[in-house]
Design a protein around this motif. Sequence first.
Motif, PDB file in Angstrom:
ATOM      1  N   THR A  29      -5.123   7.181  -2.569  1.00  0.00           N
ATOM      2  CA  THR A  29      -6.555   6.902  -2.672  1.00  0.00           C
ATOM      3  C   THR A  29      -6.816   5.457  -3.072  1.00  0.00           C
ATOM      4  N   ILE A  30      -7.582   4.753  -2.250  1.00  0.00           N
ATOM      5  CA  ILE A  30      -8.044   3.413  -2.599  1.00  0.00           C
ATOM      6  C   ILE A  30      -9.235   3.593  -3.536  1.00  0.00           C
ATOM      7  N   GLN A  31      -9.114   3.115  -4.745  1.00  0.00           N
ATOM      8  CA  GLN A  31     -10.183   3.255  -5.731  1.00  0.00           C
ATOM      9  C   GLN A  31     -11.126   2.059  -5.727  1.00  0.00           C
ATOM     10  N   GLN A  61      -5.309   1.313  -6.494  1.00  0.00           N
ATOM     11  CA  GLN A  61      -4.920   2.482  -5.715  1.00  0.00           C
ATOM     12  C   GLN A  61      -4.208   3.479  -6.602  1.00  0.00           C
ATOM     13  N   VAL A 107      -2.487   2.852   4.420  1.00  0.00           N
ATOM     14  CA  VAL A 107      -1.888   3.691   3.377  1.00  0.00           C
ATOM     15  C   VAL A 107      -1.164   4.875   4.024  1.00  0.00           C
ATOM     16  N   GLU A 140      -7.238   2.726   4.604  1.00  0.00           N
ATOM     17  CA  GLU A 140      -6.846   4.135   4.628  1.00  0.00           C
ATOM     18  C   GLU A 140      -5.775   4.388   5.694  1.00  0.00           C
ATOM     19  N   LEU A 154       0.811  -1.222   0.000  1.00  0.00           N
ATOM     20  CA  LEU A 154       0.000   0.000   0.000  1.00  0.00           C
ATOM     21  C   LEU A 154       0.847   1.275   0.000  1.00  0.00           C
TER      22      LEU A 154
END
Length: 166
Positions: free
Chosen positions: A94-96, A90, A154, A151, A63
């Motif tokens: 931002t995790i998409q 990602q 990350v 989140e 991440l």
Amino acid sequence: MAAIVGADRVADVIRELGDADLVVLDADRARVVGAYPMTIEPTPHRLALNGTVVSAMCALDALAVAPMYHCQVTITSRCGVTGEPIHIEQRDETIQLAEPSADVRVGVKWQNPSGHAAHSMCLQMVFLADGPVSEMWAKEDPEARTTFTLEEAVAFGAGFFRPIAG
């Protein structure tokens, strides 16, 4: 490297970096196979970025790559408990997309590394399929295990690795 340390010192410097666990060397200690957070050694955590596929040393490292290099990364892995496939897309921090659900977590079992962190501590930093699996995993050793949302993981990984990238 040869321009900085001299061609006759490159092999010694590579071994010194390996001894300091700044890079991971092959079994002959002659070739760099990993530089945190990525490796060419096989791990459960595969990263696709810029047309290249490499491995991350652990889930937290996986991440950290997108924020380090400000790029798009696709992560494929498995839940450390159930074996269920994990798929994350990602961009930067931002995790998409996260599958099997947006509730994928990261688990870290805190310990002192023995030898290279990549071959000891990193083995205990895993993806977890969801919140309930995460809670079950953490309860096995609550003093040593911490779980993070994607989140949170990350942000933690980016805070650790982004300064390395410059």
